[in-house]
Design an enzyme around this catalytic site. Structure first.
Site, PDB file in Angstrom:
ATOM      1  N   SER B 322       0.749  -1.154   0.159  1.00  0.00           N
ATOM      2  CA  SER B 322      -0.109   0.066   0.085  1.00  0.00           C
ATOM      3  C   SER B 322       1.011   1.130   0.098  1.00  0.00           C
ATOM      4  CB  SER B 322      -0.684   0.072   1.171  1.00  0.00           C
ATOM      5  OG  SER B 322      -1.768  -1.137   1.081  1.00  0.00           O
ATOM      6  N   HIS B 365     -15.424  -0.266   2.355  1.00  0.00           N
ATOM      7  CA  HIS B 365     -15.151   1.119   3.024  1.00  0.00           C
ATOM      8  C   HIS B 365     -16.399   2.147   2.701  1.00  0.00           C
ATOM      9  CE1 HIS B 365     -10.834  -0.145   3.180  1.00  0.00           C
ATOM     10  NE2 HIS B 365     -10.854   0.344   4.616  1.00  0.00           N
ATOM     11  N   CYS B 378      -7.755   2.158   1.145  1.00  0.00           N
ATOM     12  CA  CYS B 378      -8.659   1.081   0.440  1.00  0.00           C
ATOM     13  C   CYS B 378      -8.187   0.812  -0.725  1.00  0.00           C
ATOM     14  CB  CYS B 378     -10.088   1.972   0.285  1.00  0.00           C
ATOM     15  SG  CYS B 378     -10.968   1.148  -0.806  1.00  0.00           S
TER      16      CYS B 378
END
Lengths: 363, 598
Positions: B322, B365, B378
């Site tokens: 991420s 989310h 996300c």
């Protein structure tokens, strides 16, 4: 027994040259050994005084009488040398030293004088113009007995010096060229068998490294190499008295004995070498010119054999230390340290003076 | 006594005598000429030989320069005196015998001594060959006691590299080792057998500034090699000390945090790229290599499965996970693929190109804009970016931000990492790029590989709103090295997302520090497939990433943390980073902001 006329005939020039070379020797010994224990130069000075006294003492006795005693002296030396082979103390790998008093004495050195006298006695009766076989054989036997004994000690240098005396008397007696050839072949044969059966390993090594000194830089070749470096690095005028690095820093082996001339070459350069060559040459030339200053045949033999011995030792040494001759452990008479050697030289030269001073018969 | 005079003719005797005399005269002349040749003609040769005989050149090794931390008060590496035992072959009468005696005296294997001597056999015989170094005082006195008996064994002193804090910053500082014969032939031509030189780290990259200049003594020696006099002496010169950018406290803290884990922490000065700390764990004690005889220890380290010699911060290549979303966000905004308010809906998973891709947060989310997507990390949002951007655009932005290429840090061994592109795939796999692969890359998976240092440098670039810095260890002013072609406003938006991540209950909240405005991004890199991990009932099968900077405005410090198999980035890496931010704030920021006129 000593006559005033005889005193007047003493060859002071010869004795002077003897002293000059001895003093040069003491200076070199001082430079070469002052930093190590042993006080060699002091001992050499004492030996010089003793030798000088012995020389003058010997002058008082007519050499004819000495020749008369020579067979007994010769036998005595043979016994001593034989005894040394069994009981001698080894110094420097050789059993040639015998402790007499506070100074070490080397009987094989003094044996040279005995040898000269006994050979002179033999040849005083020899009146032919050319050497005969019986005399040649007799003298060879007389010489080879001590040669074998000293060679077995093993002291190759002294043994070879004995041969120079024999050579002297045989040449003087008129050795046939054929005999000379036979002798040379014999020498080669003897060397060959000696090489294979009698020479010790260290002796062989000394001889092989003469051919190629760099082959074994730390062994015997090392000695020759270091000696050549010492002499060569002296240049024209040398590094100065007591300033030879090769000798002072002990790269040079046997500095005060066999390699004393290398010390001269290093510290005084070619000039020093040349001057000592000259002074030694004058000394030897004086001996050569003394040959005809004798009243009889035995005198001639004494002078000539002495001359041959000293000349041989000098030339072999100065050639040996630059690699022109195998390292055999022959000291330079007068220059190298060694009491017996000095005394022997003085006695031998004393004989010459003895012969010369008694050359006039009708006194 | 009655003597009869010579009446007979003895002239033949005299003639023979004069012939011999002539021969003697000739010999005299010959010998005199020979001496003339040696002493006059060959004088130079023999003079040189006699000088070589009597003089010996001994090296006085220079102590290596001192290494300091940035404060200039903590010594990270210095030189101390040490004793070594050497054999002088020239003084040995019987080499085998010597080896036997020395091996007994020093407790060394005879074969080791012989091997050692064999390596140095090209040296002149009088040169000492080291057989054992780092002698204890007890060994020194034992050798001194046998001096007469063993003239071939000598004791020499030499300055030895010493690292007072042992393992501290071992991967940055590096270590020195004896040069091999190969190195002497190639890179170190001006050095001698037996010299030590830097092998890794700063010791290697600044070798020429650290080594100093060896001195020498010219000694007069006698034939036994004993020193008699000193002719000349040139003192060795130590080079001036080098101050590094490392901060002792932060470095120590970083290593403390990593203890027991495998991973790396990089702390940079945001504006300059100066490395405040660069830690890699597990680590090693470089003092153990500063000698000549530890093949066993070296082999043990080299063969250790945890690989302590690897500098994970610059040599470890990991999927960024991420963390890569920072590059994606910047690229998407700059290329116009989205604007900051572009919203995507996260329902926990998404079907793209006929395949199902899942968010890490299974319930989903809901709708998010870019800030929320960065805050909550996300995946669905970034899958959508991946669909809007092609791989080559992504690669261009990743490279622009410094990924997939060396940062240029001044210690050797840095790895490049990998940013995939269509060209890369064609070249290495001879296959076309599938759009589906782009979706994985969009969340930092796939063939992407980065080093922690690259991530730190990228973070600094974002913090600086586009000013690029080159990470460096030597504290000699290096500022930004240029600007990227992305507008500062774009980075402001990314930073807003990062700020939310740490300060608004995002994944990076573990790194939050009061009044220090930390901006961050975490990452959890999947090492094994999610299914396998679920089957094994563990979430620890991910590398834990964190990168961030602080404060938001006027950024000062960048912290990047990677913990191998550390679990979720927000759980493991973020709190570690938080401690470092806290430490930095206490040590530098508070002092700065409380001082007048600041």
């Amino acid at each position: 027994m000593i006559d005033r006329v005889h005193l007047r005939e003493i060859d002071w020039v010869l004795i002077g040259l003897l002293l000059v070379n001895s003093v040069i020797g003491i200076l070199l010994i001082y430079s070469a050994s002052r930093y190590q224990p042993g006080n060699f130069y002091v001992r050499q000075v004492i030996w010089l005084l003793v030798s000088l006294a012995v020389l003058f003492l010997a002058l008082s006795i007519d050499y004819k009488i000495l020749i008369g005693f020579s067979p007994y002296v010769y036998v005595l030396f043979i016994l001593v040398l034989g005894g040394l082979l069994f009981f001698g103390k080894g110094i420097g790998g050789a059993r040639s030293w015998i402790r007499v008093t506070i100074f070490g004495g080397q009987p094989s050195e003094l044996a040279k004088v005995a040898l000269i006298l006994v050979l002179a006695r033999i040849f005083s009766e020899f009146r032919r113009t050319h050497l005969s076989l019986d005399f040649a054989a007799l003298s060879a036997v007389v010489v080879f007995v001590p040669v074998a004994m000293v060679g077995l000690q093993p002291d190759l240098g002294t043994a070879i010096s004995f041969l120079s005396i024999l050579f002297g008397c045989l040449v003087l007696a008129g050795m046939n060229k054929k005999v000379l050839a036979i002798l040379l072949v014999g020498t080669i044969l003897v060397s060959f068998t000696g090489w294979n059966f009698f020479l010790k390993d260290y002796q062989k090594k000394r001889l092989t490294t003469l051919v190629n000194p760099s082959q074994d830089p730390r062994g015997s070749g090392y000695h020759i190499l270091q000696s050549k470096i010492a002499i060569g690095s002296g240049g024209v005028a040398g590094k100065g008295f007591k300033k030879g690095t090769q000798s002072q820093l002990r790269f040079l082996p046997a500095r005060h004995t066999d390699f004393i001339f290398s010390v001269l070459g290093e510290e005084f350069g070619f000039l020093g070498v040349f001057i000592v060559f000259l002074s030694y040459f004058f000394f030897l030339a004086r001996l050569f010119r003394s040959v005809d200053k004798s009243r009889d045949r035995s005198g001639i033999y004494i002078v000539f054999m002495t001359t041959c011995l000293l000349t041989f030792q000098f030339l072999v040494n100065v050639m040996m230390i630059v690699g022109l001759f195998p390292i055999t452990g022959i000291p330079i008479p007068l220059l190298s340290y060694g009491g017996s050697s000095l005394l022997t030289t003085y006695l031998a030269v004393g004989l010459v003076v003895n012969v010369k001073m008694r050359r006039f018969v009708n006194v | 006594m009655k003597d009869s005079p010579i009446y007979e003719d003895v002239s033949h005797l005299l003639k023979r005598s004069s012939v011999i005399f002539l021969v003697v005269e000739i010999l005299f002349i010959f010998v005199a000429f020979y001496y003339w040749k040696i002493q006059i003609l060959d004088y130079r040769k023999y003079w040189a030989l006699s000088e070589a005989n009597r003089t010996r050149e001994a090296v006085l090794p220079a102590p290596r320069a001192v290494l300091m931390d940035r404060s200039g008060s903590v010594v990270l590496a210095n030189s101390v005196a040490s004793f070594k035992a050497s054999i002088i072959r020239e003084n040995s009468k019987n080499f085998d015998e010597s080896c036997r005696k020395i091996s007994r005296l020093l407790g060394l294997d005879e074969a080791v001594i012989k091997q050692r001597v064999d390596k140095y056999k090209s040296l002149p015989l009088f040169k000492p060959i080291v057989v054992k170094d780092n002698l204890t005082l007890e060994e020194v006195s034992r050798i001194e006691g046998r001096k007469m008996e063993l003239p071939e064994l000598v004791i020499e002193t030499e300055p030895k590299r010493f690292y007072p804090f042992t393992t501290l910053a071992a991967h940055v500082i590096g270590c020195v080792q004896e040069l091999t014969t190969d190195e002497l032939r190639t890179t170190f031509k001006d050095r001698k057998l037996g010299d030590m030189a830097g092998k890794t780290g700063v010791e290697s990259s600044y070798e020429s500034r650290l080594a100093g200049v060896d001195g020498k003594i010219i000694e007069v020696v006698d034939s036994l090699g004993r020193k008699r006099d000193e002719l000349d002496r040139i003192e060795p010169q130590q080079s001036p000390k080098l101050t590094l950018t490392l901060d002792y406290d932060i470095q120590a803290k970083a290593e403390e945090l990593l203890t027991g884990k495998e991973g790396a922490i990089v702390v940079l000065e945001a504006k300059t790229g100066g490395v405040l700390a660069l830690a890699s764990f597990p680590t090693y004690d470089p003092n153990k290599f500063v000698n000549r005889f530890t093949p066993e220890e070296w082999m043990a380290l080299a063969n250790n499965p945890d690989n302590p010699l690897l500098n994970r911060a610059i040599q470890g290549q990991y999927s960024p996970g991420s963390i890569f979303k920072l590059a994606m966000a910047s690229g998407a905004l700059d290329s116009g693929a989205i604007v900051d308010q572009t919203t995507f809906f996260c329902g926990g998973s998404i079907q793209i190109y006929g395949r199902s891709f899942r968010c890490w947060f299974e319930p989903g989310h809901g709708p998010l804009n870019l800030y929320e997507a960065l805050q909550k990390s996300c995946n669905i949002y970034f899958y959508n970016l991946g669909r809007r951007m092609n791989i080559d655009t992504i690669a261009r932005y990743a490279e622009e931000l410094g990924l997939g290429k060396r940062t240029g840090i001044d210690i050797p061994g840095e790895k490049e990492g990998l940013v995939p592109s269509t060209e890369w795939k064609k070249k290495t796999q001879k296959a076309a790029w599938y759009p589906g692969e782009t979706i994985s890359v969009a969340i930092g998976q796939g063939p992407l590989q980065v080093t922690p240092l690259q991530v730190a440098a990228m973070t600094a670039l974002i913090a600086n709103r586009g000013a690029r810095v080159c990470p460096h260890i030597l504290r000699e002013g290096q500022g930004p090295t240029g600007n990227v072609k992305i507008a500062p406003a774009i980075f402001e938006k990314v930073i807003e997302g990062m700020w939310r991540s740490a300060n608004m209950g995002g994944t990076g909240q573990g790194a939050r520090v009061d009044k220090f405005d930390v901006c961050s991004k975490t990452g959890s890199t999947q090492i094994i497939g999610r299914e396998t991990a679920e089957r094994l009932g563990t979430q620890k099968k991910t590398h834990s990433w964190f990168t961030g900077f602080a404060p938001r405005n006027n950024p000062q410090v960048v912290v990047t943390v990677l913990v191998e198999f550390g679990g979720l980035g927000g759980v493991t890496a973020a709190p570690m980073a938080g401690q470092i931010f806290q430490l930095y704030k206490n040590k530098f920021y508070d002092r700065q902001s409380s001082s007048p006129g600041n």
